[in-house]
Design an enzyme around this catalytic site. Sequence first.
Site, PDB file in Angstrom:
ATOM      1  N   HIS A  18     -71.880 -10.460 -30.910  1.00  0.00           N
ATOM      2  CA  HIS A  18     -72.452  -9.113 -30.898  1.00  0.00           C
ATOM      3  C   HIS A  18     -72.853  -8.637 -29.505  1.00  0.00           C
ATOM      4  CE1 HIS A  18     -74.522  -5.605 -32.348  1.00  0.00           C
ATOM      5  NE2 HIS A  18     -75.728  -6.070 -32.050  1.00  0.00           N
ATOM      6  N   HIS A  63     -75.308   0.408 -27.569  1.00  0.00           N
ATOM      7  CA  HIS A  63     -75.080  -0.895 -28.190  1.00  0.00           C
ATOM      8  C   HIS A  63     -75.931  -1.023 -29.449  1.00  0.00           C
ATOM      9  CE1 HIS A  63     -75.854  -5.428 -28.399  1.00  0.00           C
ATOM     10  NE2 HIS A  63     -74.579  -5.274 -28.685  1.00  0.00           N
ATOM     11  N   SER A  64     -75.307  -1.383 -30.569  1.00  0.00           N
ATOM     12  CA  SER A  64     -76.010  -1.719 -31.808  1.00  0.00           C
ATOM     13  C   SER A  64     -76.897  -0.549 -32.260  1.00  0.00           C
ATOM     14  CB  SER A  64     -76.802  -3.006 -31.586  1.00  0.00           C
ATOM     15  OG  SER A  64     -77.191  -3.582 -32.798  1.00  0.00           O
ATOM     16  N   TYR A  65     -78.229  -0.728 -32.301  1.00  0.00           N
ATOM     17  CA  TYR A  65     -79.133   0.379 -32.629  1.00  0.00           C
ATOM     18  C   TYR A  65     -78.899   1.583 -31.728  1.00  0.00           C
ATOM     19  CZ  TYR A  65     -83.425   3.123 -32.127  1.00  0.00           C
ATOM     20  OH  TYR A  65     -84.325   4.166 -31.998  1.00  0.00           O
TER      21      TYR A  65
END
Length: 222
Positions: A204, A76-78
Amino acid sequence: MSTFVLIPGMCHGGWCFDELAEQLRSRGHRAYPLTLTGIAERSHLLGGGVNLDTHIQDVTGVLTAENITEAILVGHSYGGMVITGAADRAPAERVRGLVYLDAVVPGDGDSCWSLVTEQERRWYVDVVDSGYATRPLPFFDPRATAHPLASLLQPLRLTGDLAHVRRREYVYAAGWDGESPFTPVYERLRHDPSWTTHAVDSAHNLMRDAPQDLLRILLDAA
């Protein structure tokens, strides 16, 4: 049965995948939610030496210690930085799929810093007193902790082209309040036949805001 290794985004621990992991296990799959070094229950390990390489080693170490093969790495994300590096460095038989959850998709030489917008960079430089870590944003889960700054600045070095990874999926959160830093990568990948892409009406935090959509996508990937 498939094996999922679940990598959080910035400031979050493996706890952010608790519900998803439970749902996957109830359907016969294995799920390993990881907390990266220096964050959450591992925040006591935070220091200037904790960087992207450390987090990649967190993942490859679990693959080895648990003797996991044919894993699906979910970031997820980073976490997209981490799963890309782990898939590159682990033996080919360890990883068969990558799923990016509203995440960065780096190439060789990219850093998280280089792939996001100026708005995210302003957040990154709001550091704690030690200078080692970025503060969690006020609206994050109360369990969120500071994130190692060096992991955001360090460029990723890739040794191969990840051709051994047989399935790559991108899950785009289409419900951001404002500009999403991930729109360009989604627009690029959805025209690439080597990728499967999904757009979900969610903010997000897909794990919290679209758990059933996310579960369906991961079960299809399995």
